[in-house]
Design an enzyme around this catalytic site. Sequence first.
Site, PDB file in Angstrom:
ATOM      1  N   GLU A 137       0.829  -1.203   0.000  1.00 33.56           N
ATOM      2  CA  GLU A 137       0.000   0.000   0.000  1.00 33.56           C
ATOM      3  C   GLU A 137       0.865   1.256   0.000  1.00 33.56           C
ATOM      4  O   GLU A 137       2.097   1.199   0.125  1.00 33.56           O
ATOM      5  CB  GLU A 137      -0.944  -0.037   1.205  1.00 33.56           C
ATOM      6  CG  GLU A 137      -1.912  -1.215   1.097  1.00 33.56           C
ATOM      7  CD  GLU A 137      -3.029  -1.185   2.126  1.00 33.56           C
ATOM      8  OE1 GLU A 137      -2.908  -0.462   3.140  1.00 33.56           O
ATOM      9  OE2 GLU A 137      -4.026  -1.898   1.911  1.00 33.56           O
TER      10      GLU A 137
ATOM     11  N   GLU B 106      -1.692 -10.206  -6.086  1.00 36.49           N
ATOM     12  CA  GLU B 106      -1.653 -11.005  -7.318  1.00 36.49           C
ATOM     13  C   GLU B 106      -0.769 -10.338  -8.363  1.00 36.49           C
ATOM     14  O   GLU B 106       0.033 -10.989  -9.048  1.00 36.49           O
ATOM     15  CB  GLU B 106      -3.067 -11.173  -7.877  1.00 36.49           C
ATOM     16  CG  GLU B 106      -4.016 -11.908  -6.951  1.00 36.49           C
ATOM     17  CD  GLU B 106      -4.780 -10.960  -6.016  1.00 36.49           C
ATOM     18  OE1 GLU B 106      -4.202  -9.945  -5.579  1.00 36.49           O
ATOM     19  OE2 GLU B 106      -5.957 -11.232  -5.742  1.00 36.49           O
TER      20      GLU B 106
HETATM   21  N1  THU Z   1      -6.012  -6.415  -2.481  1.00 36.49           N
HETATM   22  C1  THU Z   1      -5.186  -7.352  -3.027  1.00 36.49           C
HETATM   23  O1  THU Z   1      -3.993  -7.407  -2.704  1.00 36.49           O
HETATM   24  N2  THU Z   1      -5.693  -8.207  -3.944  1.00 36.49           N
HETATM   25  C2  THU Z   1      -6.988  -8.188  -4.381  1.00 36.49           C
HETATM   26  O2  THU Z   1      -7.307  -8.842  -5.360  1.00 36.49           O
HETATM   27  C3  THU Z   1      -7.972  -7.395  -3.641  1.00 36.49           C
HETATM   28  C4  THU Z   1      -7.411  -6.277  -2.853  1.00 36.49           C
HETATM   29  C5  THU Z   1      -5.480  -5.475  -1.499  1.00 36.49           C
HETATM   30  C6  THU Z   1      -5.358  -4.059  -2.007  1.00 36.49           C
HETATM   31  C7  THU Z   1      -5.387  -3.274  -0.726  1.00 36.49           C
HETATM   32  O3  THU Z   1      -4.070  -3.178  -0.225  1.00 36.49           O
HETATM   33  C8  THU Z   1      -6.198  -4.122   0.230  1.00 36.49           C
HETATM   34  O4  THU Z   1      -6.306  -5.413  -0.364  1.00 36.49           O
HETATM   35  C9  THU Z   1      -7.596  -3.584   0.503  1.00 36.49           C
HETATM   36  O5  THU Z   1      -8.257  -3.340  -0.693  1.00 36.49           O
END
Ligand code: THU
Length: 135
Positions: free
Chosen positions: A44, A55
Site C-alpha cells: 500500500e 496477485e
Molecule cells: N487487495 C489485493 O492485494 N488483492 C486483491 O485482489 C484485492 C485487494 C489489497 C489491495 C489493498 O491493499 C487491500 O487489499 C484492501 O483493498
Amino acid sequence: MDKAGLIRAAIENLPNSYAPYSRFHVSAALLCRDGTVYTGFNIENAAYTPTVCAERSAFFRAVNEGKREFEAIAVCGGRDGVITDYCAPCGVCRQVMKEFCGPDFLVIMAKSEEDYIERTLDGLLPLSFGAETLR
Ligand code: THU
C-alpha cells in the site's frame, strides 16, 4: 508443486504484506508452467492509488524474470493478516491474469491448505477483453 504446497507458499508469505492503511493483508503464490513459484503481497501507499495488489506483485515479479506461462495462483488474505474467508482477486488483477493466461488458468482462493475454492480464469472473467480482441 501441488495445490497444498502453493497455498502454503501464499500463507507463509502473508505476514510480509505491507498494508498499514487498510490493514487488509493479501498474499499470492503464482505457479509457472516450468514449476517455479513467485510470491507477492499487497504493497500500500499513503497516496492510496499507487497501491499494488498481491496477485499483480506476484505476476510482475515473474514476468520481470522472463516467465510468460502460468498454471495457477493461490490467494489468501484477511484483516490484520487473519484469514477468515476466501479472498477473491479484484477486477484489475483478473485483467492482468487475462494478459498472460489462458481460460483454464486456475485461481485458488484459500483459507487453509485443506479449505479452499477454485475457479478458472474464464469463470472469474467471462467475455473478457484481450489481445485477441485487438486483432
Ligand atoms: N487487495 C489485493 O492485494 N488483492 C486483491 O485482489 C484485492 C485487494 C489489497 C489491495 C489493498 O491493499 C487491500 O487489499 C484492501 O483493498
